[in-house]
Scaffold this active site. Structure first.
Site, PDB file in Angstrom:
ATOM      1  N   ASP A  82       0.846  -1.200   0.000  1.00 12.04           N
ATOM      2  CA  ASP A  82       0.000   0.000   0.000  1.00 12.04           C
ATOM      3  C   ASP A  82       0.883   1.252   0.000  1.00 12.04           C
ATOM      4  OD1 ASP A  82      -2.477   1.342   0.363  1.00 12.04           O
ATOM      5  OD2 ASP A  82      -2.215   1.386   2.537  1.00 12.04           O
ATOM      6  N   ASN A 230     -10.180   0.745   1.681  1.00  8.63           N
ATOM      7  CA  ASN A 230      -8.990   0.570   2.523  1.00  8.63           C
ATOM      8  C   ASN A 230      -9.264   0.975   3.966  1.00  8.63           C
ATOM      9  OD1 ASN A 230      -7.591  -0.077   0.230  1.00  8.63           O
ATOM     10  ND2 ASN A 230      -6.006   1.469   0.503  1.00  8.63           N
TER      11      ASN A 230
HETATM   12  P1  13P Z   1      -7.478   4.817   7.263  1.00 13.01           P
HETATM   13  O1  13P Z   1      -6.312   4.679   8.179  1.00 13.01           O
HETATM   14  O2  13P Z   1      -8.070   6.161   7.336  1.00 13.01           O
HETATM   15  O3  13P Z   1      -8.429   3.718   7.393  1.00 13.01           O
HETATM   16  O4  13P Z   1      -6.889   4.729   5.759  1.00 13.01           O
HETATM   17  C1  13P Z   1      -6.588   3.489   5.228  1.00 13.01           C
HETATM   18  C2  13P Z   1      -5.866   3.619   3.933  1.00 13.01           C
HETATM   19  O5  13P Z   1      -6.260   4.339   3.053  1.00 13.01           O
HETATM   20  C3  13P Z   1      -4.688   2.798   3.752  1.00 13.01           C
HETATM   21  O6  13P Z   1      -4.108   3.022   2.525  1.00 13.01           O
HETATM   22 ZN    ZN Z   2      -4.388   4.981   1.748  1.00 14.93          ZN
END
Ligand code: 13P
Ligand code: ZN
Length: 291
Positions: A82, A230
């Site tokens: 990610d 996400n």
């Molecule tokens: P949050 O921490 O706001 O859930 O975001 C998750 C995210 O976008 C990880 O890439």
């Molecule tokens: Zn993110």
């Protein structure tokens, strides 16, 4: 089963008007919480790690744990990196069995972002790995990188189309008003923008920063074309709170199995709830090879 490229099940979600929940994990217990809940809900799932987590836990440990999880449960599991800004780290992830990568060139000028993403797409597609790109800048803090409110920029629909056409990404993260981390005020999603992007862009769209967004907005976003959601912070909070509570009640506690075990159960409950919210529970049974 081995880890799988998530594109097939993301497309299935798109076809059905539901979304796949993708969870950021940090250690063995969070991996277990995610895959156990997903298996119980019969949901295909994306387990994801930022480059910061790879530094913390070690890419070999993380990838080995998620590969074992995929072998233990008969649901499709993908392993995704990610917000990765580095080509070199993407190569390492692919070498270690990652089946999906997000190349995040959102800090770069448009042309440089396109060139970097294209290079990653060429590599990843040659070995059957999926690629997520991002256009616009999602605000908030993720993995030590903070995008101040004034730097956050919403995705421009025409640019999104040009970006997808130029790079060949499989999925696109869009900036429509969410932010990473804990919200200082209630997020307001720009559904009109989402709909304009959707009209121009065919690839599945990804919503980042989903923690703290109310359920109705998440459902509306899914109905508007979001196919991957996400979630990171909403798993971190119950983990930390549960551990704090264990020590509040029993300050002399020193067995990690007790405080980490309790934390895992708390995380698992959130995973289960998010999977149901995304509507991907039961989806594994609709995929070939998992019935
Ligand atoms: P949050 O921490 O706001 O859930 O975001 C998750 C995210 O976008 C990880 O890439
Ligand atoms: Zn993110």
């Amino acid at each position: 089963m081995p880890l799988v490229n998530p594109l097939k099940f993301i497309k299935k979600a798109q076809e059905k008007g539901v979304a796949i929940a993708a969870f950021n994990v940090h250690n063995l217990e969070t991996i277990q919480a995610v895959v156990e809940a997903a298996a119980e809900e019969r949901a295909p799932v994306i387990v994801q790690t930022t480059p910061g987590t790879l530094k913390h836990a070690g890419i070999e440990y993380i990838s080995a744990c998620v590969k074992v999880a995929a072998e233990l449960y008969d649901i499709p599991i993908a392993l995704h990196v990610d917000h990765c800004p580095s080509y070199k780290t993407i190569v390492q992830c692919i070498r270690n069995g990652y089946t999906s990568v997000m190349i995040d060139g959102s800090e770069l000028p448009y042309e440089e972002n396109v060139a970097l993403v294209k290079k990653v797409v060429e590599l990843a597609h040659s070995v059957g790995v999926a690629v997520e790109g991002e256009l616009g800048r999602i605000g908030g803090a993720e993995d030590g990188i903070t995008v101040e409110e004034r730097e956050a920029t919403f995705t421009v629909p025409e640019e999104a189309k040009a970006f997808v056409d130029a790079t060949g990404v499989d999925t696109l993260a869009v900036a429509i008003g969410t932010a990473h981390g804990v919200y200082k005020w209630e997020p307001k999603l720009d559904f009109k923008r989402l709909s304009d992007i959707r009209k121009l862009v065919d690839v599945p769209l990804v919503l980042h920063g989903a923690s703290g967004v109310d359920d109705d907005s998440i459902k509306r976003a899914i109905a508007g074309g979001i196919c991957k959601i996400n979630i990171a912070t909403e798993l971190k909070i119950p983990m930390a709170k549960t551990i704090q509570e264990v020590f509040r009640v029993k300050p002399e506690e020193n067995d990690p199995r007790n405080y980490m075990g309790a934390a895992k159960e708390a995380v698992k409950e959130v995973v289960r709830r998010k999977i149901r919210l995304c509507g991907c529970n039961g989806l594994a049974d609709e995929l070939e090879g998992y019935r």
